[in-house]
Design an enzyme around this catalytic site. Structure first.
Site, PDB file in Angstrom:
ATOM      1  N   HIS A  64     -32.356  26.804  17.031  1.00  0.00           N
ATOM      2  CA  HIS A  64     -31.774  27.893  17.813  1.00  0.00           C
ATOM      3  C   HIS A  64     -30.253  27.835  17.683  1.00  0.00           C
ATOM      4  CE1 HIS A  64     -31.977  24.520  20.861  1.00  0.00           C
ATOM      5  NE2 HIS A  64     -30.692  24.821  20.860  1.00  0.00           N
TER       6      HIS A  64
HETATM    7  C1  T46 Z   1     -29.618  22.122  22.115  1.00  0.00           C
HETATM    8  C2  T46 Z   1     -30.234  20.946  21.454  1.00  0.00           C
HETATM    9  C3  T46 Z   1     -29.231  20.065  20.775  1.00  0.00           C
HETATM   10  C4  T46 Z   1     -33.925  22.604  30.661  1.00  0.00           C
HETATM   11  O1  T46 Z   1     -34.631  23.070  31.550  1.00  0.00           O
HETATM   12  N1  T46 Z   1     -32.648  22.229  30.933  1.00  0.00           N
HETATM   13  C5  T46 Z   1     -31.810  21.703  29.988  1.00  0.00           C
HETATM   14  O2  T46 Z   1     -30.660  21.366  30.292  1.00  0.00           O
HETATM   15  C6  T46 Z   1     -32.315  21.554  28.658  1.00  0.00           C
HETATM   16  C7  T46 Z   1     -31.410  20.978  27.561  1.00  0.00           C
HETATM   17  C8  T46 Z   1     -33.597  21.937  28.390  1.00  0.00           C
HETATM   18  N2  T46 Z   1     -34.382  22.446  29.380  1.00  0.00           N
HETATM   19  C9  T46 Z   1     -35.765  22.836  29.069  1.00  0.00           C
HETATM   20  C10 T46 Z   1     -35.910  24.068  28.181  1.00  0.00           C
HETATM   21  C11 T46 Z   1     -37.229  23.813  27.475  1.00  0.00           C
HETATM   22  O3  T46 Z   1     -38.283  24.311  28.241  1.00  0.00           O
HETATM   23  O4  T46 Z   1     -36.384  21.767  28.346  1.00  0.00           O
HETATM   24  C12 T46 Z   1     -37.318  22.280  27.419  1.00  0.00           C
HETATM   25  C13 T46 Z   1     -37.065  21.712  26.035  1.00  0.00           C
HETATM   26  O5  T46 Z   1     -35.825  22.238  25.554  1.00  0.00           O
HETATM   27  P1  T46 Z   1     -35.600  22.672  24.040  1.00  0.00           P
HETATM   28  O6  T46 Z   1     -36.879  23.027  23.410  1.00  0.00           O
HETATM   29  O7  T46 Z   1     -34.504  23.696  24.011  1.00  0.00           O
HETATM   30  O8  T46 Z   1     -35.079  21.291  23.406  1.00  0.00           O
HETATM   31  P2  T46 Z   1     -34.354  21.088  22.010  1.00  0.00           P
HETATM   32  O9  T46 Z   1     -34.308  19.621  21.755  1.00  0.00           O
HETATM   33  O10 T46 Z   1     -34.947  21.959  20.969  1.00  0.00           O
HETATM   34  O11 T46 Z   1     -32.844  21.617  22.256  1.00  0.00           O
HETATM   35  C14 T46 Z   1     -31.995  20.883  23.101  1.00  0.00           C
HETATM   36  C15 T46 Z   1     -31.228  21.837  24.019  1.00  0.00           C
HETATM   37  O12 T46 Z   1     -32.150  22.629  24.774  1.00  0.00           O
HETATM   38  C16 T46 Z   1     -30.350  22.772  23.225  1.00  0.00           C
HETATM   39  O13 T46 Z   1     -29.457  23.446  24.096  1.00  0.00           O
HETATM   40  O14 T46 Z   1     -28.601  22.629  21.663  1.00  0.00           O
HETATM   41  O15 T46 Z   1     -31.065  20.149  22.317  1.00  0.00           O
END
Ligand code: T46
Length: 155
Positions: free
Chosen positions: A60
């Site tokens: 993303h």
């Molecule tokens: C990024 C990369 C480097 C929350 O509710 N609060 C938060 O602060 C974060 C970071 C995530 N979430 C929830 C959103 C999703 O339902 O946690 C779940 C997993 O997040 P995501 O699939 O976005 O995780 P990554 O590892 O793909 O991405 C993360 C960060 O979300 C993103 O901002 O830049 O790490």
């Protein structure tokens, strides 16, 4: 990753931390907002237990969020894409972070068993700040509003 690494993608750059090396009694790493980290830190999160070597995270970009990402243990592959230029970085140096500025598509993969990722962010979590569709990202990243000058003013 070498400290001399040049980042070719827009909206990125290396962000080193201060380190007090005191081996064999440990190393101390310091991240102060607006000093080591180029913004006021509003949120910190970390990712561990990356047991699946085929896991792919990220995929993303963010519309406004500023972040800096560190690999504080082990290693992983960080792939960056600003819509024009792509770059792959092997993250394996705890004291050197990579800026993930707005409109920078990022993907994390090839995690070592002991990998721990730590991220400092400029804002609280906001699901509407994410662009998760790559075609939408490419369209936005190459729109006139996203010229290097306009991007610089947004940060
Ligand atoms: C990024 C990369 C480097 C929350 O509710 N609060 C938060 O602060 C974060 C970071 C995530 N979430 C929830 C959103 C999703 O339902 O946690 C779940 C997993 O997040 P995501 O699939 O976005 O995780 P990554 O590892 O793909 O991405 C993360 C960060 O979300 C993103 O901002 O830049 O790490």
């Amino acid at each position: 990753m070498k400290k001399s690494l040049k980042l070719r993608v827009r909206q990125s750059g290396l962000v080193p931390l201060k380190v007090f090396r005191d081996l064999p009694d440990g190393n101390l790493f310091i991240a102060e907002g607006r000093r080591d980290i180029p913004f006021e830190i509003k949120r910190v999160y970390f990712i561990n237990s990356l047991a699946n070597p085929k896991a792919i995270r990220g995929k993303h970009a963010h519309r406004k969020l500023e972040q800096v990402i560190y690999c504080i243990s082990g290693s992983f592959l960080l792939q960056l894409d600003d819509g024009r230029t792509k770059q792959r970085i092997r993250m394996n140096e705890p004291s050197i972070g990579v800026r993930l500025g707005p409109m920078l598509w990022h993907t994390m993969s090839s995690f070592s068993y002991d990998c721990v990722i730590m991220v400092f962010a400029s804002a609280r979590y906001d699901a509407t700040d994410y662009i998760r569709d790559y075609d939408e990202f490419i369209t936005l990243a190459n729109s006139p509003a996203m010229t290097p000058t306009k991007l610089a003013k947004r940060t």
